[in-house]
Write a protein that holds these residues in place. Structure first.
Motif, PDB file in Angstrom:
ATOM      1  N   UNK A 113       0.843  -1.195   0.000  1.00  0.00           N
ATOM      2  CA  UNK A 113       0.000   0.000   0.000  1.00  0.00           C
ATOM      3  C   UNK A 113       0.884   1.253   0.000  1.00  0.00           C
ATOM      4  N   UNK A 114       0.896   2.003  -1.100  1.00  0.00           N
ATOM      5  CA  UNK A 114       1.706   3.227  -1.131  1.00  0.00           C
ATOM      6  C   UNK A 114       1.073   4.320  -0.277  1.00  0.00           C
ATOM      7  N   UNK A 115       1.906   5.013   0.500  1.00  0.00           N
ATOM      8  CA  UNK A 115       1.456   6.168   1.274  1.00  0.00           C
ATOM      9  C   UNK A 115       2.475   7.288   1.077  1.00  0.00           C
ATOM     10  N   UNK A 116       2.124   8.487   1.565  1.00  0.00           N
ATOM     11  CA  UNK A 116       3.011   9.630   1.338  1.00  0.00           C
ATOM     12  C   UNK A 116       3.349  10.401   2.604  1.00  0.00           C
ATOM     13  N   UNK A 117       2.814   9.947   3.770  1.00  0.00           N
ATOM     14  CA  UNK A 117       3.059  10.681   5.007  1.00  0.00           C
ATOM     15  C   UNK A 117       3.496   9.752   6.128  1.00  0.00           C
ATOM     16  N   UNK A 118       4.328  10.276   7.014  1.00  0.00           N
ATOM     17  CA  UNK A 118       4.756   9.537   8.201  1.00  0.00           C
ATOM     18  C   UNK A 118       3.554   9.193   9.082  1.00  0.00           C
ATOM     19  N   UNK A 119       2.542  10.060   9.073  1.00  0.00           N
ATOM     20  CA  UNK A 119       1.350   9.829   9.889  1.00  0.00           C
ATOM     21  C   UNK A 119       0.591   8.577   9.467  1.00  0.00           C
ATOM     22  N   UNK A 120       0.836   8.112   8.235  1.00  0.00           N
ATOM     23  CA  UNK A 120       0.179   6.889   7.758  1.00  0.00           C
ATOM     24  C   UNK A 120       0.848   5.620   8.288  1.00  0.00           C
ATOM     25  N   UNK A 121       1.866   5.767   9.116  1.00  0.00           N
ATOM     26  CA  UNK A 121       2.559   4.665   9.778  1.00  0.00           C
ATOM     27  C   UNK A 121       3.165   3.652   8.786  1.00  0.00           C
ATOM     28  N   UNK A 122       3.996   4.136   7.874  1.00  0.00           N
ATOM     29  CA  UNK A 122       4.650   3.203   6.944  1.00  0.00           C
ATOM     30  C   UNK A 122       5.682   2.347   7.665  1.00  0.00           C
ATOM     31  N   UNK A 123       5.840   1.112   7.185  1.00  0.00           N
ATOM     32  CA  UNK A 123       6.870   0.221   7.737  1.00  0.00           C
ATOM     33  C   UNK A 123       8.099   0.208   6.839  1.00  0.00           C
ATOM     34  N   UNK A 124       8.018   0.876   5.699  1.00  0.00           N
ATOM     35  CA  UNK A 124       9.151   0.929   4.772  1.00  0.00           C
ATOM     36  C   UNK A 124       9.094   2.217   3.961  1.00  0.00           C
ATOM     37  N   UNK A 125      10.253   2.598   3.446  1.00  0.00           N
ATOM     38  CA  UNK A 125      10.378   3.734   2.530  1.00  0.00           C
ATOM     39  C   UNK A 125      11.083   3.239   1.278  1.00  0.00           C
ATOM     40  N   UNK A 126      10.540   3.584   0.117  1.00  0.00           N
ATOM     41  CA  UNK A 126      11.221   3.266  -1.137  1.00  0.00           C
ATOM     42  C   UNK A 126      11.458   4.574  -1.883  1.00  0.00           C
ATOM     43  N   UNK A 127      12.677   4.737  -2.412  1.00  0.00           N
ATOM     44  CA  UNK A 127      13.080   6.004  -2.997  1.00  0.00           C
ATOM     45  C   UNK A 127      13.589   5.809  -4.419  1.00  0.00           C
TER      46      UNK A 127
END
Length: 332
Positions: A113-127
């Motif tokens: 699930x792609x998200x764009x904010x830290x508030x969405x509680x991501x478990x990973x970042x892809x750059x």
């Protein structure tokens, strides 16, 4: 004289930026060289660290330049980055995407699930590279990485060749987050193996040849993947860079452009050259002992220096032909 370099391989992996094209322009010789590979019935894979475009856009760009291309022949670092995440995360995991819509699509296509904010509680970042990224995107990624999120970079290319010259690449932006987080990303693209391994696997080949213009990505990736490589002098790295290359960034063959794929292996391989002699001491001394071109001189210099040392080294021509070759190579 030996057969062509291509004869030893059952798939050719072509880097794109700086190797096949520069922005909207084909590199000279690229069209004919790739067409000839196709005519020989040898599969090709277009292997790009650029994560900003979907595979179909890459195909459209190649076709627009006159090349034959299909989606199955394109391997991008966005695909490799998303696949790396999918191997490590459960379906439905939230991933903060710092990159293009194409990268978001790859992530979503693998059940994440792609998200764009830290508030969405991501478990990973892809750059991945995307020219419309803003400070906010990096700020959100910084918070997520500092909060313990897994960090995957599609590639670490510091620069991107274009028809206007070198532009900042994804690696330059990775450095920004590295400085802000004191963390290191996992890298999916060249020089790491995931992207190249996926390309070879998709072709069901066993004797690949990697062709590229960058020592630190294309050639280093080939070395890590234990595959032969052809460096072409149409992009980022120069003859001087090649001569001073570290052991993990040394190609097996060198040519001016993609037409080298069809040159005799004995001509393009980095090895002693019948037309040139090299003496190794505190400096390299190049001498002509027959009629040869400057690329033959470069191969001879590399073969001699790589077997003796590494890094910067003075080079001197001992006769007119040698001095002329060094001027042409811009390493005198």
């Amino acid at each position: 004289m030996s057969g062509a370099l291509l004869d030893d391989h059952d798939v050719v992996l072509f880097d794109l930026d700086g190797t096949v094209y520069r922005g909207g322009e084909l590199v000279p010789g690229a069209l004919e060289a790739i067409q000839q590979v196709h005519s020989r019935g040898v599969p090709v894979r277009y292997v790009t660290n650029n994560a900003s475009k979907p595979d179909q856009a890459v195909v459209d760009h190649l076709v627009g330049l006159g090349l034959q291309a299909e989606r199955s022949e394109v391997s991008t670092s966005a695909q490799a980055g998303a696949a790396m995440l999918a191997e490590k995360l459960p379906v439905g995991a939230r991933v903060l995407v710092v990159g293009s819509p194409a990268l978001k699509s790859e992530v979503e296509g693998l059940g994440l699930v792609p998200v764009s904010e830290f508030a969405d509680e991501p478990v990973a970042v892809v750059q991945g590279l995307f020219t419309e990224l803003a400070y906010r995107d990096f700020a959100e990624a910084c918070l997520a990485i500092r909060g313990g999120a897994l960090w995957v970079a599609c590639n670490a290319d510091r620069t991107l060749p274009t028809e206007r010259g070198l532009m900042p690449g994804n690696g330059a932006l990775v450095e920004l987050l590295r400085a802000a987080t004191d963390q290191e990303p996992l890298v999916a693209g060249k020089p790491e193996r995931p992207l190249l391994d996926r390309a070879v696997s998709s072709s069901c080949a066993s004797r690949p040849l990697m062709v590229g213009d960058r020592l630190d990505t294309d050639i280093a990736g080939a070395v890590k993947a234990d595959m032969p490589s052809l460096m072409v002098l149409t992009g980022v790295n120069t003859p001087r860079h090649l001569l001073e290359a570290r052991p993990g960034e040394r190609p097996t063959s060198v040519a001016a452009d993609l037409r080298g794929v069809h040159s005799p292996k004995s001509v393009v391989d980095v090895a002693e050259q019948p037309a040139w002699s090299v003496s190794v001491g505190e400096r390299l001394e190049l001498s002509a002992r027959g009629e040869g071109d400057e690329l033959g001189a470069l191969r001879a210099l590399c073969a001699a220096w790589w077997s003796a040392g590494a890094g910067p080294v003075p080079v001197e021509g001992t006769d007119d032909a040698a001095r002329r070759a060094l001027r042409e190579l811009d390493i005198d």
